[in-house]
Design an enzyme around this catalytic site. Structure first.
Site, mmCIF file in Angstrom:
data_model
loop_
_atom_site.group_PDB
_atom_site.id
_atom_site.type_symbol
_atom_site.label_atom_id
_atom_site.label_comp_id
_atom_site.label_asym_id
_atom_site.label_seq_id
_atom_site.Cartn_x
_atom_site.Cartn_y
_atom_site.Cartn_z
ATOM 1 N N CYS A 33 -4.223 3.401 -5.142
ATOM 2 C CA CYS A 33 -3.805 3.513 -3.743
ATOM 3 C C CYS A 33 -2.304 3.703 -3.587
ATOM 4 O O CYS A 33 -1.835 4.027 -2.500
ATOM 5 C CB CYS A 33 -4.258 2.292 -2.951
ATOM 6 S SG CYS A 33 -3.459 0.766 -3.444
ATOM 7 N N CYS A 102 -5.835 -5.365 -2.525
ATOM 8 C CA CYS A 102 -4.489 -5.723 -2.069
ATOM 9 C C CYS A 102 -4.209 -7.206 -2.306
ATOM 10 O O CYS A 102 -3.099 -7.574 -2.682
ATOM 11 C CB CYS A 102 -4.306 -5.410 -0.593
ATOM 12 S SG CYS A 102 -4.410 -3.647 -0.232
#
Length: 125
Positions: A33, A102
């Site tokens: 990402c 994340c």
């Protein structure tokens, strides 16, 4: 999509910045990402006295970084090493499954900063 806590930490991130002469620095990234996080810790008497972060990433990456610093501040090194990806996500009221990586990055950046601190401490002996 995001909880109120995630939005609060994204809009008002805590402990943003860099610590000059930090006792430990940890940087991690996710090539999938493109998120990049660096955590800085200041340690006194084996407790995290101060912690700051710099994150280049999405809203969830910023929110998890902010939450991780709040969770780690004031904890012993041993306690901070036990902060897990699931705890970070739970303290934020959950994350969408696609954004769970994340929370992993934030916890990993903290753990890398602690390892850096421990290595520097060993090198001084």
């Amino acid at each position: 999509m995001y909880s109120e806590k995630v939005m609060d930490h994204f809009k008002n991130p805590r402990n943003v910045g860099e610590i000059e002469n930090a006792d430990g620095v940890g940087t991690v990234g996710n090539p999938t990402c493109g998120d990049l996080m660096t955590m800085y810790i200041k340690v006194k008497d084996e407790k995290i006295e101060d912690i700051k972060f710099k994150t280049f990433g999405c809203g969830a990456a910023i929110a998890t970084s902010s939450m991780t610093t709040e969770m780690a501040k004031g904890k012993t090194i041993e306690e901070a090493m036990k902060i897990s990806r699931a705890e970070v996500a739970n303290n934020l009221g959950g994350l969408p499954p696609i954004k769970m990586h994340c929370s992993n990055l934030a916890a990993d950046a903290l753990h890398e900063a602690i390892k850096d601190y421990q290595k520097k401490k060993e090198d001084k002996k």
